[in-house]
Write a protein that holds these residues in place. Structure first.
Motif, PDB file in Angstrom:
ATOM      1  N   GLY A   1      34.093  82.029  21.977  1.00  0.00           N
ATOM      2  CA  GLY A   1      34.606  82.550  23.239  1.00  0.00           C
ATOM      3  C   GLY A   1      35.714  81.702  23.837  1.00  0.00           C
ATOM      4  O   GLY A   1      36.254  80.812  23.185  1.00  0.00           O
ATOM      5  N   HIS A   2      36.033  82.004  25.103  1.00  0.00           N
ATOM      6  CA  HIS A   2      37.035  81.257  25.853  1.00  0.00           C
ATOM      7  C   HIS A   2      38.298  80.988  25.029  1.00  0.00           C
ATOM      8  O   HIS A   2      38.634  79.841  24.714  1.00  0.00           O
ATOM      9  CB  HIS A   2      36.433  79.932  26.360  1.00  0.00           C
ATOM     10  N   ALA A   3      38.977  82.073  24.685  1.00  0.00           N
ATOM     11  CA  ALA A   3      40.155  81.967  23.815  1.00  0.00           C
ATOM     12  C   ALA A   3      41.364  81.375  24.536  1.00  0.00           C
ATOM     13  O   ALA A   3      42.329  80.990  23.897  1.00  0.00           O
ATOM     14  CB  ALA A   3      40.509  83.346  23.268  1.00  0.00           C
ATOM     15  N   PHE A   4      41.289  81.289  25.885  1.00  0.00           N
ATOM     16  CA  PHE A   4      42.450  80.870  26.669  1.00  0.00           C
ATOM     17  C   PHE A   4      42.946  79.495  26.245  1.00  0.00           C
ATOM     18  O   PHE A   4      44.110  79.287  25.964  1.00  0.00           O
ATOM     19  CB  PHE A   4      42.113  80.826  28.170  1.00  0.00           C
ATOM     20  N   GLN A   5      42.030  78.541  26.217  1.00  0.00           N
ATOM     21  CA  GLN A   5      42.395  77.153  25.969  1.00  0.00           C
ATOM     22  C   GLN A   5      41.125  76.440  25.568  1.00  0.00           C
ATOM     23  O   GLN A   5      40.110  76.554  26.234  1.00  0.00           O
ATOM     24  CB  GLN A   5      42.974  76.534  27.249  1.00  0.00           C
ATOM     25  N   LYS A   6      41.183  75.674  24.487  1.00  0.00           N
ATOM     26  CA  LYS A   6      39.997  74.947  24.060  1.00  0.00           C
ATOM     27  C   LYS A   6      40.276  73.458  24.047  1.00  0.00           C
ATOM     28  O   LYS A   6      41.424  73.029  24.031  1.00  0.00           O
ATOM     29  CB  LYS A   6      39.570  75.417  22.661  1.00  0.00           C
ATOM     30  N   TYR A   7      39.192  72.673  24.070  1.00  0.00           N
ATOM     31  CA  TYR A   7      39.348  71.231  23.884  1.00  0.00           C
ATOM     32  C   TYR A   7      39.841  70.972  22.467  1.00  0.00           C
ATOM     33  O   TYR A   7      39.578  71.762  21.556  1.00  0.00           O
ATOM     34  CB  TYR A   7      37.988  70.527  23.998  1.00  0.00           C
ATOM     35  N   THR A   8      40.498  69.834  22.259  1.00  0.00           N
ATOM     36  CA  THR A   8      40.681  69.351  20.900  1.00  0.00           C
ATOM     37  C   THR A   8      39.320  68.790  20.463  1.00  0.00           C
ATOM     38  O   THR A   8      38.425  68.575  21.304  1.00  0.00           O
ATOM     39  CB  THR A   8      41.725  68.225  20.837  1.00  0.00           C
ATOM     40  N   GLN A   9      39.166  68.550  19.171  1.00  0.00           N
ATOM     41  CA  GLN A   9      37.913  67.948  18.682  1.00  0.00           C
ATOM     42  C   GLN A   9      37.642  66.632  19.423  1.00  0.00           C
ATOM     43  O   GLN A   9      36.509  66.360  19.819  1.00  0.00           O
ATOM     44  CB  GLN A   9      38.001  67.666  17.174  1.00  0.00           C
ATOM     45  N   ALA A  10      38.679  65.830  19.602  1.00  0.00           N
ATOM     46  CA  ALA A  10      38.508  64.525  20.246  1.00  0.00           C
ATOM     47  C   ALA A  10      38.080  64.677  21.704  1.00  0.00           C
ATOM     48  O   ALA A  10      37.216  63.941  22.186  1.00  0.00           O
ATOM     49  CB  ALA A  10      39.813  63.730  20.149  1.00  0.00           C
ATOM     50  N   GLU A  11      38.678  65.658  22.404  1.00  0.00           N
ATOM     51  CA  GLU A  11      38.309  65.876  23.805  1.00  0.00           C
ATOM     52  C   GLU A  11      36.865  66.366  23.908  1.00  0.00           C
ATOM     53  O   GLU A  11      36.115  65.917  24.791  1.00  0.00           O
ATOM     54  CB  GLU A  11      39.262  66.899  24.440  1.00  0.00           C
ATOM     55  N   ALA A  12      36.472  67.285  23.015  1.00  0.00           N
ATOM     56  CA  ALA A  12      35.097  67.790  23.023  1.00  0.00           C
ATOM     57  C   ALA A  12      34.121  66.629  22.811  1.00  0.00           C
ATOM     58  O   ALA A  12      33.087  66.545  23.482  1.00  0.00           O
ATOM     59  CB  ALA A  12      34.920  68.853  21.943  1.00  0.00           C
ATOM     60  N   ALA A  13      34.462  65.718  21.893  1.00  0.00           N
ATOM     61  CA  ALA A  13      33.590  64.575  21.622  1.00  0.00           C
ATOM     62  C   ALA A  13      33.462  63.683  22.860  1.00  0.00           C
ATOM     63  O   ALA A  13      32.377  63.170  23.161  1.00  0.00           O
ATOM     64  CB  ALA A  13      34.137  63.768  20.434  1.00  0.00           C
ATOM     65  N   GLN A  14      34.555  63.536  23.601  1.00  0.00           N
ATOM     66  CA  GLN A  14      34.506  62.714  24.812  1.00  0.00           C
ATOM     67  C   GLN A  14      33.639  63.358  25.883  1.00  0.00           C
ATOM     68  O   GLN A  14      32.832  62.686  26.531  1.00  0.00           O
ATOM     69  CB  GLN A  14      35.924  62.492  25.361  1.00  0.00           C
ATOM     70  N   VAL A  15      33.807  64.678  26.068  1.00  0.00           N
ATOM     71  CA  VAL A  15      33.013  65.384  27.079  1.00  0.00           C
ATOM     72  C   VAL A  15      31.527  65.279  26.724  1.00  0.00           C
ATOM     73  O   VAL A  15      30.693  64.974  27.585  1.00  0.00           O
ATOM     74  CB  VAL A  15      33.459  66.867  27.198  1.00  0.00           C
ATOM     75  N   LEU A  16      31.206  65.477  25.440  1.00  0.00           N
ATOM     76  CA  LEU A  16      29.808  65.411  25.015  1.00  0.00           C
ATOM     77  C   LEU A  16      29.242  64.004  25.247  1.00  0.00           C
ATOM     78  O   LEU A  16      28.114  63.850  25.742  1.00  0.00           O
ATOM     79  CB  LEU A  16      29.688  65.797  23.535  1.00  0.00           C
ATOM     80  N   GLN A  17      30.017  63.000  24.915  1.00  0.00           N
ATOM     81  CA  GLN A  17      29.526  61.632  25.085  1.00  0.00           C
ATOM     82  C   GLN A  17      29.307  61.295  26.560  1.00  0.00           C
ATOM     83  O   GLN A  17      28.332  60.656  26.929  1.00  0.00           O
ATOM     84  CB  GLN A  17      30.518  60.632  24.455  1.00  0.00           C
ATOM     85  N   TRP A  18      30.231  61.788  27.415  1.00  0.00           N
ATOM     86  CA  TRP A  18      30.067  61.554  28.856  1.00  0.00           C
ATOM     87  C   TRP A  18      28.769  62.219  29.352  1.00  0.00           C
ATOM     88  O   TRP A  18      28.038  61.642  30.156  1.00  0.00           O
ATOM     89  CB  TRP A  18      31.303  62.089  29.593  1.00  0.00           C
TER      90      TRP A  18
END
Ligand code: HEC
Length: 128
Positions: free
Chosen positions: A103-120
């Motif tokens: 979903g959310h085709a508008f804009q996605k995190y990069t892999q690195a950003e997703a990893a940062q959000v998950l770690q936070w």
């Protein structure tokens, strides 16, 4: 024999060599960011807000699409509603714009950003 040509070639070779080092250094840095150190404590204001400002607040801002992810409002917009501390991977703020989500085709995190959000989130989703 003309000695100027070889020395010029040497200088050109040196410039290329330095450029190669610079390019290699940049690539290495990118790999470093991708491999997030699990012991590194991430900061909401220092690490997460810049991701939102870069990719999300063009839509997710006051009076527009919810959640409001602008610096002053982002924390209250996503904690606790879009966070699942028991199952961090199930957090809406992590999995909706995830690069591997459908979903959310508008804009996605990069892999690195997703990893940062998950770690936070794994570190308690603190307002730090
Ligand atoms: C081009 C506009 C646009 C951009 C840029 C954008 N979004 Fe969205 N987002 C939307 C719209 C529209 C919705 C609601 C519809 C939907 O979920 O498909 C939405 C929904 C969401 C939701 C679900 C909210 C809920 O309550 O279920 C989250 C979370 C989200 N976006 C996070 C982000 C993040 C994080 C970014 C940046 C990486 C981002 N969005 C970038 C338009 C955008």
């Amino acid at each position: 024999m003309n000695h100027h040509i070889p020395s010029k070639l040497l200088r050109i070779a040196a410039v290329f060599f330095m450029a190669m080092i610079a390019i290699t250094a940049c690539e290495y840095e990118t790999i470093e960011i991708d491999e997030l150190d699990p012991d590194e404590v991430l900061s909401f204001s220092g690490d997460i807000i810049p991701i939102f400002e870069k990719s999300c607040t063009s839509c997710h801002r006051p009076g527009s699409t919810s959640p409001d992810l602008t610096a002053d409002n982002a924390y209250n917009s996503i904690v606790p509603n879009l966070i699942d501390l028991e199952n961090p991977e199930n957090s809406t703020i992590y999995n909706t714009p995830n690069p591997s989500s459908g979903g959310h085709a508008f804009q996605k995190y990069t892999q690195a950003e997703a990893a940062q959000v998950l770690q936070w989130i794994k570190q308690g989703a603190e307002n730090n």
